[in-house]
Design a protein around this motif. Structure first.
Motif, PDB file in Angstrom:
ATOM      1  N   UNK A  90       0.840  -1.195   0.000  1.00  0.00           N
ATOM      2  CA  UNK A  90       0.000   0.000   0.000  1.00  0.00           C
ATOM      3  C   UNK A  90       0.880   1.252   0.000  1.00  0.00           C
ATOM      4  N   UNK A  91       0.560   2.199  -0.889  1.00  0.00           N
ATOM      5  CA  UNK A  91       1.341   3.433  -0.981  1.00  0.00           C
ATOM      6  C   UNK A  91       1.241   4.277   0.281  1.00  0.00           C
ATOM      7  N   UNK A  92       0.082   4.269   0.909  1.00  0.00           N
ATOM      8  CA  UNK A  92      -0.169   5.129   2.065  1.00  0.00           C
ATOM      9  C   UNK A  92       0.266   4.502   3.390  1.00  0.00           C
ATOM     10  N   UNK A  93       0.352   3.168   3.411  1.00  0.00           N
ATOM     11  CA  UNK A  93       0.755   2.469   4.624  1.00  0.00           C
ATOM     12  C   UNK A  93       1.644   1.305   4.211  1.00  0.00           C
ATOM     13  N   UNK A  94       2.952   1.517   4.240  1.00  0.00           N
ATOM     14  CA  UNK A  94       3.909   0.527   3.746  1.00  0.00           C
ATOM     15  C   UNK A  94       3.866  -0.786   4.525  1.00  0.00           C
ATOM     16  N   UNK A  95       3.255  -0.740   5.719  1.00  0.00           N
ATOM     17  CA  UNK A  95       3.140  -1.976   6.501  1.00  0.00           C
ATOM     18  C   UNK A  95       2.010  -2.865   5.998  1.00  0.00           C
ATOM     19  N   UNK A  96       1.098  -2.302   5.218  1.00  0.00           N
ATOM     20  CA  UNK A  96      -0.019  -3.066   4.672  1.00  0.00           C
ATOM     21  C   UNK A  96       0.416  -3.724   3.363  1.00  0.00           C
ATOM     22  N   UNK A  97       0.471  -5.045   3.387  1.00  0.00           N
ATOM     23  CA  UNK A  97       0.911  -5.824   2.234  1.00  0.00           C
ATOM     24  C   UNK A  97      -0.215  -6.771   1.841  1.00  0.00           C
ATOM     25  N   UNK A  98      -0.559  -6.742   0.562  1.00  0.00           N
ATOM     26  CA  UNK A  98      -1.603  -7.626   0.046  1.00  0.00           C
ATOM     27  C   UNK A  98      -0.957  -8.668  -0.857  1.00  0.00           C
ATOM     28  N   UNK A  99      -1.393  -9.918  -0.697  1.00  0.00           N
ATOM     29  CA  UNK A  99      -0.809 -11.026  -1.443  1.00  0.00           C
ATOM     30  C   UNK A  99      -1.936 -11.698  -2.243  1.00  0.00           C
ATOM     31  N   UNK A 100      -1.650 -11.942  -3.533  1.00  0.00           N
ATOM     32  CA  UNK A 100      -2.622 -12.553  -4.443  1.00  0.00           C
ATOM     33  C   UNK A 100      -1.976 -13.716  -5.173  1.00  0.00           C
ATOM     34  N   UNK A 101      -2.784 -14.696  -5.575  1.00  0.00           N
ATOM     35  CA  UNK A 101      -2.297 -15.739  -6.470  1.00  0.00           C
ATOM     36  C   UNK A 101      -2.392 -15.191  -7.898  1.00  0.00           C
ATOM     37  N   UNK A 102      -1.415 -15.525  -8.729  1.00  0.00           N
ATOM     38  CA  UNK A 102      -1.423 -15.086 -10.135  1.00  0.00           C
ATOM     39  C   UNK A 102      -2.152 -16.127 -10.984  1.00  0.00           C
ATOM     40  N   UNK A 103      -2.424 -15.784 -12.227  1.00  0.00           N
ATOM     41  CA  UNK A 103      -3.055 -16.747 -13.135  1.00  0.00           C
ATOM     42  C   UNK A 103      -2.123 -17.944 -13.350  1.00  0.00           C
ATOM     43  N   UNK A 104      -0.817 -17.692 -13.402  1.00  0.00           N
ATOM     44  CA  UNK A 104       0.157 -18.784 -13.523  1.00  0.00           C
ATOM     45  C   UNK A 104       0.107 -19.674 -12.283  1.00  0.00           C
ATOM     46  N   UNK A 105      -0.007 -19.052 -11.103  1.00  0.00           N
ATOM     47  CA  UNK A 105      -0.114 -19.817  -9.861  1.00  0.00           C
ATOM     48  C   UNK A 105      -1.352 -20.693  -9.841  1.00  0.00           C
ATOM     49  N   UNK A 106      -2.465 -20.155 -10.301  1.00  0.00           N
ATOM     50  CA  UNK A 106      -3.708 -20.925 -10.371  1.00  0.00           C
ATOM     51  C   UNK A 106      -3.567 -22.091 -11.333  1.00  0.00           C
ATOM     52  N   UNK A 107      -2.902 -21.834 -12.455  1.00  0.00           N
ATOM     53  CA  UNK A 107      -2.707 -22.865 -13.484  1.00  0.00           C
ATOM     54  C   UNK A 107      -1.866 -24.029 -12.945  1.00  0.00           C
ATOM     55  N   UNK A 108      -0.732 -23.724 -12.332  1.00  0.00           N
ATOM     56  CA  UNK A 108       0.130 -24.805 -11.840  1.00  0.00           C
ATOM     57  C   UNK A 108      -0.508 -25.512 -10.644  1.00  0.00           C
ATOM     58  N   UNK A 109      -1.279 -24.766  -9.867  1.00  0.00           N
ATOM     59  CA  UNK A 109      -1.950 -25.371  -8.716  1.00  0.00           C
ATOM     60  C   UNK A 109      -2.944 -26.439  -9.160  1.00  0.00           C
ATOM     61  N   UNK A 110      -3.576 -26.227 -10.295  1.00  0.00           N
ATOM     62  CA  UNK A 110      -4.508 -27.226 -10.834  1.00  0.00           C
ATOM     63  C   UNK A 110      -3.785 -28.539 -11.117  1.00  0.00           C
ATOM     64  N   UNK A 111      -2.580 -28.445 -11.646  1.00  0.00           N
ATOM     65  CA  UNK A 111      -1.770 -29.647 -11.872  1.00  0.00           C
ATOM     66  C   UNK A 111      -1.347 -30.305 -10.570  1.00  0.00           C
ATOM     67  N   UNK A 112      -1.041 -29.496  -9.587  1.00  0.00           N
ATOM     68  CA  UNK A 112      -0.652 -30.022  -8.278  1.00  0.00           C
ATOM     69  C   UNK A 112      -1.823 -30.736  -7.613  1.00  0.00           C
ATOM     70  N   UNK A 113      -3.029 -30.217  -7.823  1.00  0.00           N
ATOM     71  CA  UNK A 113      -4.225 -30.828  -7.230  1.00  0.00           C
ATOM     72  C   UNK A 113      -4.329 -32.301  -7.614  1.00  0.00           C
ATOM     73  N   UNK A 114      -4.069 -32.610  -8.875  1.00  0.00           N
ATOM     74  CA  UNK A 114      -4.155 -33.999  -9.344  1.00  0.00           C
ATOM     75  C   UNK A 114      -3.077 -34.856  -8.674  1.00  0.00           C
ATOM     76  N   UNK A 115      -1.875 -34.312  -8.548  1.00  0.00           N
ATOM     77  CA  UNK A 115      -0.793 -35.055  -7.891  1.00  0.00           C
ATOM     78  C   UNK A 115      -1.128 -35.328  -6.428  1.00  0.00           C
ATOM     79  N   UNK A 116      -1.676 -34.337  -5.762  1.00  0.00           N
ATOM     80  CA  UNK A 116      -2.044 -34.494  -4.350  1.00  0.00           C
ATOM     81  C   UNK A 116      -3.200 -35.486  -4.202  1.00  0.00           C
ATOM     82  N   UNK A 117      -4.156 -35.411  -5.102  1.00  0.00           N
ATOM     83  CA  UNK A 117      -5.287 -36.345  -5.066  1.00  0.00           C
ATOM     84  C   UNK A 117      -4.782 -37.780  -5.200  1.00  0.00           C
ATOM     85  N   UNK A 118      -3.842 -38.014  -6.109  1.00  0.00           N
ATOM     86  CA  UNK A 118      -3.257 -39.350  -6.285  1.00  0.00           C
ATOM     87  C   UNK A 118      -2.500 -39.788  -5.034  1.00  0.00           C
ATOM     88  N   UNK A 119      -1.770 -38.857  -4.425  1.00  0.00           N
ATOM     89  CA  UNK A 119      -1.026 -39.176  -3.202  1.00  0.00           C
ATOM     90  C   UNK A 119      -1.981 -39.509  -2.062  1.00  0.00           C
TER      91      UNK A 119
END
Length: 148
Positions: free
Chosen positions: A96-125
């Motif tokens: 945040x520009x006004x409060x440097x202590x405020x940090x927001x974290x988001x998943x990216x589209x790439x993160x969502x994409x790879x997570x879908x692949x991980x879901x299948x691996x975890x389901x198998x495990x």
């Protein structure tokens, strides 16, 4: 899994001690199988957990405190986990520009994409871990674990 065989003892172990050792051995085996499932994806179990939490927020930002609260394995190095995921392009961090202590974290589209692949691996495990249990047995196990 026979506790006495695994720890190579012939001594009679008191049931309370045997139970704790058994829980530790099972937890270690579960973590080992899940970690192996994620290895080809290049993420740790904790990083996978962060990604799942972020995906579950459906585009809403999270902060480090939120991630810490929701982690399956509580740890103090969430910042380091997020930093590694940023380097991989799986999450982004906005300060945040006004409060440097405020940090927001988001998943990216790439993160969502790879997570879908991980879901299948975890389901198998998970299937590998639980294949010898009936649904009723799993429900009973969960009822017993709820006593913790």
């Amino acid at each position: 899994m026979n506790v006495e065989e695994v720890i190579k003892t012939t001594k009679v172990i008191p049931v309370e001690t045997r139970t704790i050792i058994h829980l530790q051995l099972v937890a270690n085996k579960v973590n080992e199988i899940l970690s192996q499932a994620l290895k080809p994806h290049g993420v740790s179990l904790q990083q996978f957990n962060v990604l799942r939490i972020l995906r579950g927020r459906k585009g809403e930002a999270a902060n480090l405190s939120t991630l810490n609260e929701r982690m399956v394995t509580k740890m103090s190095n969430t910042t380091r986990l997020v930093d590694k995921l940023i380097l991989k392009g799986y999450v982004k961090r906005n300060v945040c520009e006004h409060n440097r202590r405020k940090v927001e974290i988001f998943i990216t589209s790439e993160g969502t994409k790879v997570l879908t692949g991980m879901d299948e691996s975890i389901k198998n495990a998970q299937h590998k871990i639980l294949k010898d249990f009936e649904i009723e047995e799993l429900q009973q196990l969960n009822t017993l674990f709820d006593k913790f």
